[in-house]
Scaffold this motif. Structure first.
Motif, PDB file in Angstrom:
ATOM      1  N   LEU A  27       0.816  -1.215   0.000  1.00 28.79           N
ATOM      2  CA  LEU A  27       0.000   0.000   0.000  1.00 28.79           C
ATOM      3  C   LEU A  27       0.845   1.259   0.000  1.00 28.79           C
ATOM      4  N   ARG A  28       2.036   1.193   0.581  1.00 21.70           N
ATOM      5  CA  ARG A  28       2.892   2.377   0.605  1.00 21.70           C
ATOM      6  C   ARG A  28       3.125   2.919  -0.796  1.00 21.70           C
ATOM      7  N   TRP A  29       3.209   2.018  -1.762  1.00 20.80           N
ATOM      8  CA  TRP A  29       3.404   2.423  -3.163  1.00 20.80           C
ATOM      9  C   TRP A  29       2.090   2.729  -3.858  1.00 20.80           C
ATOM     10  N   VAL A  30       1.088   1.894  -3.608  1.00 22.93           N
ATOM     11  CA  VAL A  30      -0.194   2.065  -4.295  1.00 22.93           C
ATOM     12  C   VAL A  30      -0.819   3.417  -3.973  1.00 22.93           C
ATOM     13  N   VAL A  31      -0.798   3.814  -2.710  1.00 29.72           N
ATOM     14  CA  VAL A  31      -1.474   5.073  -2.354  1.00 29.72           C
ATOM     15  C   VAL A  31      -0.779   6.283  -2.976  1.00 29.72           C
ATOM     16  N   GLN A  32       0.487   6.136  -3.335  1.00 27.52           N
ATOM     17  CA  GLN A  32       1.171   7.254  -3.985  1.00 27.52           C
ATOM     18  C   GLN A  32       0.597   7.552  -5.364  1.00 27.52           C
ATOM     19  N   THR A  33      -0.055   6.563  -5.984  1.00 24.69           N
ATOM     20  CA  THR A  33      -0.674   6.813  -7.291  1.00 24.69           C
ATOM     21  C   THR A  33      -1.857   7.765  -7.182  1.00 24.69           C
ATOM     22  N   HIS A  34      -2.399   7.927  -5.979  1.00 21.58           N
ATOM     23  CA  HIS A  34      -3.570   8.793  -5.816  1.00 21.58           C
ATOM     24  C   HIS A  34      -3.231  10.257  -6.083  1.00 21.58           C
ATOM     25  N   THR A  35      -1.963  10.596  -6.021  1.00 23.74           N
ATOM     26  CA  THR A  35      -1.566  11.986  -6.305  1.00 23.74           C
ATOM     27  C   THR A  35      -1.424  12.248  -7.802  1.00 23.74           C
ATOM     28  N   LEU A  36      -1.516  11.190  -8.614  1.00 25.02           N
ATOM     29  CA  LEU A  36      -1.282  11.346 -10.047  1.00 25.02           C
ATOM     30  C   LEU A  36      -2.464  11.963 -10.779  1.00 25.02           C
ATOM     31  N   ARG A  37      -3.658  11.892 -10.195  1.00 24.79           N
ATOM     32  CA  ARG A  37      -4.849  12.494 -10.809  1.00 24.79           C
ATOM     33  C   ARG A  37      -5.553  13.351  -9.772  1.00 24.79           C
ATOM     34  N   GLN A  38      -5.821  14.597 -10.118  1.00 28.61           N
ATOM     35  CA  GLN A  38      -6.471  15.518  -9.187  1.00 28.61           C
ATOM     36  C   GLN A  38      -7.853  15.959  -9.661  1.00 28.61           C
ATOM     37  N   ASP A  39      -8.211  15.601 -10.908  1.00 28.37           N
ATOM     38  CA  ASP A  39      -9.528  15.998 -11.403  1.00 28.37           C
ATOM     39  C   ASP A  39     -10.284  14.736 -11.800  1.00 28.37           C
ATOM     40  N   VAL A  40     -10.577  14.580 -13.106  1.00 23.32           N
ATOM     41  CA  VAL A  40     -11.179  13.329 -13.556  1.00 23.32           C
ATOM     42  C   VAL A  40     -10.163  12.206 -13.353  1.00 23.32           C
ATOM     43  N   GLY A  41     -10.612  11.140 -12.699  1.00 24.61           N
ATOM     44  CA  GLY A  41      -9.711  10.038 -12.359  1.00 24.61           C
ATOM     45  C   GLY A  41      -9.219  10.091 -10.935  1.00 24.61           C
ATOM     46  N   ALA A  42      -9.531  11.152 -10.219  1.00 26.38           N
ATOM     47  CA  ALA A  42      -9.108  11.267  -8.819  1.00 26.38           C
ATOM     48  C   ALA A  42      -9.839  10.237  -7.958  1.00 26.38           C
ATOM     49  N   VAL A  43      -9.102   9.670  -6.999  1.00 25.46           N
ATOM     50  CA  VAL A  43      -9.662   8.691  -6.068  1.00 25.46           C
ATOM     51  C   VAL A  43     -10.293   9.442  -4.902  1.00 25.46           C
ATOM     52  N   ARG A  44     -11.536   9.134  -4.592  1.00 30.85           N
ATOM     53  CA  ARG A  44     -12.286   9.913  -3.617  1.00 30.85           C
ATOM     54  C   ARG A  44     -12.327   9.307  -2.216  1.00 30.85           C
ATOM     55  N   LEU A  45     -11.914   8.061  -2.038  1.00 32.32           N
ATOM     56  CA  LEU A  45     -11.952   7.430  -0.724  1.00 32.32           C
ATOM     57  C   LEU A  45     -10.591   6.832  -0.377  1.00 32.32           C
ATOM     58  N   PRO A  46     -10.288   6.691   0.899  1.00 34.62           N
ATOM     59  CA  PRO A  46      -9.072   5.966   1.279  1.00 34.62           C
ATOM     60  C   PRO A  46      -9.204   4.489   0.906  1.00 34.62           C
ATOM     61  N   ILE A  47      -8.087   3.820   0.692  1.00 34.22           N
ATOM     62  CA  ILE A  47      -8.117   2.379   0.451  1.00 34.22           C
ATOM     63  C   ILE A  47      -8.523   1.670   1.737  1.00 34.22           C
ATOM     64  N   GLY A  48      -9.340   0.651   1.611  1.00 32.17           N
ATOM     65  CA  GLY A  48      -9.711  -0.141   2.776  1.00 32.17           C
ATOM     66  C   GLY A  48     -11.196  -0.325   2.957  1.00 32.17           C
ATOM     67  N   TYR A  49     -12.018   0.505   2.257  1.00 34.47           N
ATOM     68  CA  TYR A  49     -13.450   0.292   2.345  1.00 34.47           C
ATOM     69  C   TYR A  49     -13.828  -0.800   1.334  1.00 34.47           C
ATOM     70  N   TYR A  50     -15.081  -1.140   1.240  1.00 35.92           N
ATOM     71  CA  TYR A  50     -15.508  -2.226   0.351  1.00 35.92           C
ATOM     72  C   TYR A  50     -15.188  -1.933  -1.106  1.00 35.92           C
ATOM     73  N   ALA A  51     -15.367  -0.695  -1.500  1.00 36.57           N
ATOM     74  CA  ALA A  51     -15.108  -0.252  -2.869  1.00 36.57           C
ATOM     75  C   ALA A  51     -14.535   1.150  -2.796  1.00 36.57           C
ATOM     76  N   ASN A  52     -13.932   1.587  -3.872  1.00 35.79           N
ATOM     77  CA  ASN A  52     -13.501   2.968  -3.949  1.00 35.79           C
ATOM     78  C   ASN A  52     -14.340   3.681  -4.994  1.00 35.79           C
TER      79      ASN A  52
END
Length: 367
Positions: A27-52
């Motif tokens: 996860l240390r690496w995966v969550v860093q991808t969340h900074t790659l998109r800030q508009d369309v394609g942005a991840v709206r929830l933290p990892i760990g819930y049922y779905a993102n």
């Protein structure tokens, strides 16, 4: 009662604590991808819930979740019956997409096989179709990987793994992750079809390895073959839950009771716990596992759904309508308990005198 010491999920071969610890490096690496998109394609929830949820513009989000069927596939191989595990694959993914308030739309599957047996593939396709029909989704594509050198099972030539990824739509301002739960909100449980797709490793260790039963053996307490009971498909809750959302009921949380059993209730965002005052009699398969394996109640409620496959959290005034909609779809619903303010998000299961402590249940001794 078996003379073997009481089994735990870890002793059966599934160490969830080790998996959680090991996952941190990934996860240390995966969550860093969340900074790659800030508009369309942005991840709206933290990892760990049922779905993102991914921002797709115009105030809409694409809910996405991926999951597999797990060691239930070994039971299918033992019984040489493959036409229901596709339902489980759809269920494990579509039910998770529901949990953010999204309507599932479509999915793709990944099938890895030891050999591309025609009968195996036909039966798997049949189950995938039936699951998609129940969930009212399409299957837009998939992948078939022939990796005989990498995959093994319990029936030569028929070893396989099956997983999927499901997507759905939700308005970004309608995402539900339990953020609005209030004290006194009711916890409503929807009945499961039995063991579903979690805890099969422990079930197999107890019933097949320790107890010496066969999957083709009729078990009077179950009223059918053991393998048929273990293969009972995971219930798909899409139609009833979508009806609740379409009716604009004030749903505060949607919770799929899968791996980690009743500890799934702790996933909610709000600092709230739950007091469970009532629990319906679990299906007989759970009593057999507990008695034959001398499995503690704490371990049973940590690993299995214990007869409740999905939970809805709603204000008291909406409880009756939630139950009515579920029953209109042939699903029994139970008013289990209520939410309480609790920063530790603890779960009290009063009928079994259990209390959650971090990642386990313990006996809730009176003060």
């Amino acid at each position: 009662m078996s003379n073997h010491p009481g089994l735990t999920y870890q002793q059966a071969g599934v160490d969830t604590a080790q998996a959680s610890a090991g996952l941190q490096g990934l996860l240390r690496w995966v969550v860093q991808t969340h900074t790659l998109r800030q508009d369309v394609g942005a991840v709206r929830l933290p990892i760990g819930y049922y779905a993102n949820v991914i921002d797709i513009g115009n105030g809409m989000g694409l809910a996405i979740s991926t999951d597999g069927v797990g060691s239930k596939l070994l039971v299918a191989q033992l019984l040489d019956k493959y036409d229901t595990v596709g339902i489980d694959c759809v269920a494990m993914n579509a039910n998770d997409v529901l949990c953010v308030g999204a309507r599932p739309l479509s999915m793709v599957d990944y099938l890895a096989v030891q050999q591309p047996q025609a009968r195996l593939l036909e039966e798997l396709g049949k189950g995938l179709y039936e699951g998609a029909r129940q969930a009212n989704i399409t299957i837009a594509g998939g992948e078939l990987a022939q990796i005989g050198e990498m995959i093994s099972g319990v029936r030569d030539g028929y070893a396989f793994d099956l997983a999927g990824t499901c997507v759905g739509l939700v308005a970004l301002d309608r995402i539900i992750v339990g953020q609005a739960i209030q004290e006194g909100d009711r916890l409503i449980g929807l009945a499961s079809h039995g063991i579903h797709s979690n805890g099969l490793t422990l079930a197999r260790r107890v019933l097949l390895d320790q107890n010496g039963w066969r999957v083709d053996q009729h078990i009077p307490e179950l009223g059918r073959l053991l393998g048929e009971e273990l293969l009972a498909p995971t219930r798909i809750y899409v139609r009833e839950v979508c009806n609740m959302l379409e009716a604009q009921l004030p749903i505060r949380a949607l919770l799929h009771i899968t791996g980690d059993g009743l500890l799934n209730l702790r996933r909610i965002q709000a600092p709230m716990g739950f007091v469970i005052e009532y629990w319906p009699e679990p299906p007989p398969i759970f009593r057999l596992i507990q008695e034959r394996g001398r499995v503690s109640a704490a371990e049973m409620y940590r690993v299995f759904n214990m007869g409740i496959g999905f939970c809805v959290v709603a204000p008291p005034a909406a409880t009756a309508e939630v139950c009515n909609i579920a029953r209109q779809h042939g699903v029994e619903a139970y008013d289990l308990g209520y939410a309480v303010a609790d920063a530790e998000r603890r779960i009290w299961i009063r009928p079994q005198r259990l209390l959650s402590v971090r990642h386990a249940f313990v006996l809730d001794e009176p003060a």
